[in-house]
Design an enzyme around this catalytic site. Structure first.
Site: not given
Ligand code: PXP
Length: 248
Positions: A72, A20, A153, A45, A102-103, A9, A51-52, A11-12, A218, A196-197, A47
């Site tokens: 996403e 910036r 998921e 994702h 976050t989600t 992922n 935001r990202h 996103d970040h 991510g 996630h995480g 959103r």
């Molecule tokens: N899977 C889903 C469905 C998510 O919403 C996210 C967070 O955007 C992730 C995976 C990845 O999570 P993380 O960024 O904490 O690894």
């Protein structure tokens, strides 16, 4: 043993860019580098508040990457229209609240049945593989079954949070929920993903569950990438996933 895919992922990378303003760092470049380093797919994702990831990022990801794109999205008309125009390989329906960082939890599949079912059908008809981001609970799996999506998921956030804070009892309880939910979902015919995480330790452990065939990761990978570089972080993630899988 089914292979375990790694979806990265990005996103970040966009979060950092947007801090910036302007165009750098470019999440599409990160996606290309991630694929080069061994990612099996890219997740982003879009959103509601942008935001990202921005609309143009999603379009460029679809155009430029050579591995499957997992879009996403919240289950809204706006996102459905963008997904149908973009035609990603996959769409993962997630809950979205403006105030969250976050989600934070899984989809309320039962409560959202009336709009999730037609949306999943529409995306599926367009050739997009639909997944539902849900809590690792039997009730959520049952509700997901009634939607008709082929993939779920599991939200691993509660488990990863307990693990990170050294709360062994809570971590084991949360992991057991994932074990049970994955076995049940697999029996019902779902393809099971998780995310996630996740970090190196939790990814190694969840890789031992044969029902789980894809991890989407991510924040940890992009953060680790600041110190060791994104390719090295992805190669290490791949290594620990393979190590876990070998113990399955
Ligand atoms: N899977 C889903 C469905 C998510 O919403 C996210 C967070 O955007 C992730 C995976 C990845 O999570 P993380 O960024 O904490 O690894």
């Amino acid at each position: 043993m089914p292979p375990l895919r790694l979806g990265v992922n990005v996103d970040h990378v966009a979060t950092l860019r947007n801090a910036r303003g302007g165009e750098l760092p470019d999440p599409v470049r990160a996606a290309l580098i991630a694929i080069e380093a061994g990612a099996d797919g890219i997740t982003a994702h879009l959103r509601e508040d942008r935001r990202h990831i921005r609309d143009a990022d999603m379009a460029r990801l679809k155009q430029e990457i050579t591995k499957p794109l997992n879009f996403e999205m919240a289950a809204t008309d706006e996102m459905a229209a963008i997904a149908l125009a973009t035609r990603p390989h996959a769409a993962c329906l997630v809950p979205e609240k403006r105030s969250e960082r976050t989600t934070e939890g899984g989809l309320d599949v039962a409560g959202g049945h009336n709009y999730l079912k037609p949306l999943a059908a529409e995306l599926g008809k367009a050739g997009i593989r639909v997944s539902l981001f849900i809590e690792p609970a039997r009730t959520a799996v049952d509700a997901a079954k009634s939607i008709g999506a082929p993939v779920i998921e599991f939200h691993t956030g509660a488990w990863c949070d307990a693990h990170l804070h050294g709360e062994r009892g809570r971590a084991e309880h949360e992991f057991e929920r994932i074990v049970m939910a994955a076995a049940y979902a697999h029996k019902l015919g779902f393809e099971c993903h998780a995310g996630h995480g996740l970090d190196y330790n939790t990814a190694r452990r969840i890789a031992t569950l044969p029902e789980i065939v894809e991890l989407n990761i991510g924040h940890f990978l992009i953060g680790e990438g600041i110190f060791v570089g994104i390719p090295a972080a992805i190669r290490e993630m791949r290594r620990v996933m393979d190590e876990g899988r070998a113990q399955a």
